[in-house]
Every structure is written in structure tokens, then in C-alpha cells.
Design a protein around this motif. Structure first.
Motif, short mmCIF file in Angstrom:
data_model
loop_
_atom_site.label_atom_id
_atom_site.label_comp_id
_atom_site.label_asym_id
_atom_site.label_seq_id
_atom_site.Cartn_x
_atom_site.Cartn_y
_atom_site.Cartn_z
N CYS A 440 6.73 -4.51 1.35
CA CYS A 440 6.06 -5.12 1.96
C CYS A 440 4.56 -3.88 2.12
O CYS A 440 4.79 -3.24 2.67
N LEU A 441 3.24 -4.46 1.79
CA LEU A 441 1.92 -3.78 1.47
C LEU A 441 0.78 -4.03 1.96
O LEU A 441 0.76 -5.75 2.69
N MET A 485 13.10 -1.71 -8.64
CA MET A 485 11.57 -1.53 -7.93
C MET A 485 11.98 0.02 -7.93
O MET A 485 12.78 0.66 -8.23
N PRO A 486 10.75 1.14 -7.64
CA PRO A 486 10.39 2.47 -7.83
C PRO A 486 11.44 2.86 -6.78
O PRO A 486 11.16 2.44 -6.06
N HIS A 487 11.69 3.81 -6.91
CA HIS A 487 13.07 4.22 -6.28
C HIS A 487 12.22 6.17 -6.38
O HIS A 487 12.45 6.74 -7.34
N ASN A 488 12.36 7.26 -4.81
CA ASN A 488 11.80 8.63 -5.58
C ASN A 488 13.11 9.09 -5.41
O ASN A 488 14.27 8.69 -5.71
N ASP A 494 9.75 3.60 -3.46
CA ASP A 494 8.41 4.60 -3.55
C ASP A 494 7.54 3.62 -3.67
O ASP A 494 7.05 2.96 -4.51
N ARG A 495 7.14 3.98 -2.45
CA ARG A 495 5.85 2.84 -1.69
C ARG A 495 4.52 3.99 -2.01
O ARG A 495 3.80 2.38 -2.75
#
Length: 510
Positions: A440-441, A485-488, A494-495
Motif C-alpha cells: 500500500c502506498l 511484484m518487484p523486489h529489491n 521494492d517500494r
């Protein structure tokens, strides 16, 4: 005798179990005896570069067992290692090396081109060439003799919330203190076989590394591709007879969401230890249903406190939407909450989680202002120097003394006149059966909450379920279903990338 150096663990295990497997990847393995011999060869080669000690030595890592021999070689030379992902963009690598001004850069065989692109910044040395160097015992003993337990063992660079790399410097004593506690608390022995998931530039891997050295255990490095094909992952864990997983929570969630646990499970597993992100009860329950005899433990801690500062062995049932505590302080660390005025808060009230103890990092390499703002005098003690670390995380403590993570301080928003924790919304949405990952952003300019998620539910159905579970002012305004979902690199969502796409991107996305 007082232990001053983490290499004492390697010496001890090499003496007790010289021919036992210590670390292995798909292509190569090291016994404890081989590991020590290679480390002392590389240590001699590094020591021959100059008389200085306690200097940073950068190590390019590609998640192989040889990376670990290189780390210990740096320590044998009386220096401290700085693991750097060799997949990192070249400008970022150069920027970190310019900050460090290291005594040397150690690189894996086959990466000569990359090493030469960095050779103008420091001497470069191939790890394999160093391993083969004849060790000089007197030289290495003299180098180690100059190292105190307050001296650095490693520095790990993280981007932090601003994206600017910060080199977090950790001392030998901090690693020894944490390793001794964890080995005892989680009952690790020489019979354990660990399945390493965390990259070696991620501090989560410190647990795998030093528990293996202290206990004389064995660690197998799990091939990255196995996480793309969870059936292969289960086969790997079974084949290697893995007893312990010390994983990033995101990897644990990924396996739970894949459905593989309903088909096959590893039969030797006794303990699963998690950290890095908030543990979700829904995914935990899938693991517990498949492997009910396993002990699951939730750990919490930023890199600045030497891996972890709280722990919670899970011993009761949790509803899918229930928050899982991060527990109590690890031994020899104090964890407490302060308000915005740096005053203690009572049980039941949220506050910033702060940490005190020998595990605190020495600071950020070359960044004095950032160090002074994060590591401050304990406001409860006006009488002598007594540093604490401000984590920037909000938590609450119940009457029994258990801490529960709420959100990052920058994850607390003001929406429709209400103060809201985005983490609370995520916990509720994560409990929806068909949801896999949720982020959530908040868009403060438009006063909108965005929900980005993966799963089989359609947006309209998610919105309906959210309205049934959340107060009106906490229900997201917009829902974005994504395929992946992107991840670092550390495996966390990765928000910043999500914010760039959904908050700061084109207006049509809003």
C-alpha cells in the motif's frame, strides 16, 4: 580465553572437523580445513600489499562458497570485508569504492573484465590466485594480533529510504555476541544442515555464515533458480537433508503462495527462522499446516543492530489477518519505544523502536552526519555516554512485554483527517485468501491510498472485501493488480520502484 575475533570460530571448527563439509554451492564445496587454508592464503596475499590493517577490502560476490573463503581471507589479513553484488551497475560500484578507498578489491575468477574496470580505484586481486598463495603463519598471526574485538568485521552497504548508499560498519564483538545468543536460543549444533537463501551482501546471511563456523554445521547455498521452481526447491532441501532455514520472509511467503507445500515437503526440517519484512499469518499458517512439527521463529532488526534485536518463537495459532509479534529483545540488547519528543511511551501506545547494546553498529562509513542523527545519546541517561539506535520503525508493546511491528515512520500517513498505518491495511488485505503479495502506498498530493497486489482476485472484489474489513477512511482508493511484484536485491518489496510507477508516474495511472 577471551574471544576477540570471529576467525576463532573458523580455527575451532577446522580443528574439530577438518574434513567436514562447511559450505557448498552447485559447483564447489569447502571443508572446514580447506576453508581455513584458502583464507590464510588469500590473507597472506592481501597482507603483502602493505602494512596497514583495519582497512576495508571490497569483495565482489556472486553467491558462491568461494565468496565466504574470500571474506575470511580478508579477516586473516587484519582487514574487514565489504561484500558488493557484482551485478550492481558499474557507476554505483565505482561510487561505493570511491567512498571506501579500500586496501584492495577481491573478485571471483571469470570477472577479470569487471575488475579491470575498477582497477584505477584500488589494487585488484583474484580470489582464486589468493587462495593458492603460500600462507605465512607469522605474518598472519601478527596481523590478527593487532585486531581488537571492537574493530570492524564487515561493512554492508544499504540504500536506505533515500537511495544513497550507506556503509554500516559492524564490529567483531557484535557478531560474536549475536552468534553466541542465536546458537543457544535456537539450539544449533554441528548436526545442523542449513539451506542458505540470502545473498552475501544482505546481512541476513550473517546468521548462516557464523552459525556454521561456530557450531561446525554445514550450509548449502540454494540455487536461485530453485525459487522459480518450488518443486525443485523442495527436492533440494530433501536431497541435502536440510534441518534449518534462515530466510528472508519474502522467500518464505513466495513458497507458501506457490502451493508446493500441498504436494511435497522436506522431511528433515526442524526450524525455520525468518526476518527482513513483516511476517504474514496467512502464509505462516500454510507452512504450519504442511510442517506442524517445525519450530518457526520471527526475528526483527535492522542492519545497524547486527542483524536482529528481537525474537518471537511462534507457539500459538494466529488468524490469517492477525499481526504476528516481533517478540522480546535478544540477549544483551535492550529494546524500547520513544515518542516524537524522545520520551518513553506506555504499553499499548505506539512509539519509535529504539535499541541499546553491544550490537549497535559503529556507524556509517565516512558519513558522520548520518551516524550522529541515527545513533544518539540515550535520552533516559544524562550522566555518561550511552548510545542508542533509532530504527525509524513504529511498534507497540503489550502488557506482557511483547513488541509488535506497526510500520515505518514514513509508512504512517494522514488521510481524510485520520492518522493511518499503511502496514495495518496491508495486514488485513494479506489475509484475503487469494491475495499473494500486497503493498500500500500513499499519494499525499491527491490524498489517495493505492493498493498494488498480486493474486487471482479482481480489483472490484478486493475493494468489496476491504470495505467489509476496514474502516471507511482506511479503505484504499485505487487497486492495481500486477503480474509480478518487484523486489529489491534483498528480496523485499521494492517500494521506491512502485512509488515511481504508481505515484510519480504518468497521470493515466492515477
Amino acid at each position: 580465553m577471551l574471544q576477540k575475533n570471529v576467525l576463532d570460530y573458523l580455527d575451532s571448527s577446522a580443528a574439530r572437523f577438518p574434513h567436514k563439509l562447511a559450505f557448498a554451492d552447485e559447483a564447489r564445496s569447502f571443508t572446514f580445513g580447506q576453508l581455513r587454508a584458502c583464507a590464510r592464503g588469500l590473507g597472506t596475499a592481501l597482507a603483502d600489499l602493505g602494512p596497514q590493517h583495519n582497512r576495508p577490502v571490497a569483495v565482489l560476490v556472486n553467491h558462491t562458497a568461494a565468496n565466504l573463503a574470500a571474506f575470511f581471507g580478508v579477516l586473516e589479513a587484519g582487514h574487514f570485508y565489504v561484500p558488493l553484488d557484482l551485478q550492481m551497475p558499474l557507476p554505483r560500484l565505482r561510487g561505493i569504492l570511491e567512498t571506501l578507498s579500500p586496501a584492495a578489491l577481491v573478485y571471483p575468477a571469470g570477472e577479470e573484465t569487471l575488475a579491470q574496470a575498477l582497477a584505477d580505484l584500488c589494487p585488484v586481486l583474484c580470489a582464486e590466485e589468493g587462495f593458492a598463495h603460500p600462507p605465512q603463519d607469522a605474518l598472519l598471526d601478527a596481523r590478527r594480533g593487532r585486531v581488537l574485538d571492537i574493530d570492524p568485521v564487515y561493512a554492508i552497504f544499504t540504500s536506505g529510504s533515500t537511495g544513497t548508499p550507506k556503509g554500516i560498519v559492524i564490529a567483531h564483538r557484535s557478531v560474536i555476541d549475536f552468534t553466541e545468543w542465536m546458537a543457544d536460543a535456537c539450539q544449533f549444533t554441528h548436526q545442523d544442515v542449513m539451506g542458505n537463501q540470502a545473498p552475501f551482501y544482505f546481512d541476513l546471511s550473517v546468521k548462516d555464515i557464523y552459525l556454521t563456523l561456530k557450531c561446525g554445521a554445514t550450509t548449502h547455498i540454494i540455487p536461485k533458480k530453485d525459487f522459480l521452481f518450488p518443486t525443485l526447491l523442495m527436492d533440494f532441501l530433501e536431497e541435502k537433508k536440510v534441518t534449518a532455514l534462515v530466510w528472508a520472509t519474502s522467500a518464505f511467503h513466495l513458497v507458501a503462495n506457490s502451493g508446493v507445500l500441498e504436494k511435497k515437503v522436506p522431511s528433515h526440517l526442524r526450524t525455520v527462522i525468518l526476518g527482513g519484512e513483516a511476517l504474514q499469518a496467512k502464509q505462516l499458517n500454510r507452512w504450519r499446516a504442511a510442517l506442524p512439527a517445525v519450530q518457526y521463529t520471527n526475528l526483527y532488526g535492522p542492519t545497524e543492530v547486527t542483524v536482529d534485536c528481537t525474537w518471537y518463537p511462534i507457539q500459538r495459532e494466529f488468524a490469517d489477518g492477525e499481526r504476528i509479534p516481533i517478540g522480546r529483545a535478544c540477549a544483551n540488547k535492550e529494546v524500547f519505544l520513544l515518542d516524537e519528543h524522545l520520551q518513553p511511551v506506555p504499553p499499548g501506545q505506539p512509539g519509535e523502536l529504539c535499541v541499546r547494546g553491544i550490537g549497535l553498529a559503529k556507524g556509517y562509513f565516512g558519513q558522520w552526519d548520518k551516524t550522529r542523527s541515527a545513533f544518539i545519546q540515550d535520552p533516559r541517561n544524562p550522566n555518561y555516554p550511552d548510545l542508542i539506535y533509532r530504527t525509524g520503525d513504529l511498534a507497540v508493546m503489550d502488557e506482557a512485554g511483547l513488541f509488535t511491528f506497526l510500520t515505518r515512520q514514513d509508512g504512517q500517513i494522514k488521510h481524510m483527517g485520520y492518522r493511518i498505518e499503511l502496514g495495518e491495511i496491508e495486514t488485513v488485505l494479506n489475509s484475503i485468501p487469494s491475495m499473494e503479495e500486497v503493498a500500500c502506498l500513499f499519494d499525499p498530493e491527491r490524498d489517495r491510498i493505492h493498493c498494488i497486489y498480486t493474486g487471482s482476485q479482481e480489483s472490484k472484489d478486493i475493494a468489496k472485501l476491504a470495505r467489509a474489513s476496514l474502516p471507511r477512511y482506511m479503505v484504499p482508493n485505487l487497486y492495481h493488480k500486477v503480474a509480478v511484484m518487484p523486489h529489491n536485491p534483498n528480496g523485499k518489496i521494492d517500494r521506491p520502484k512502485l512509488k515511481e510507477e504508481w505515484i510519480h508516474g504518468n497521470d493515466h495511472r492515477l
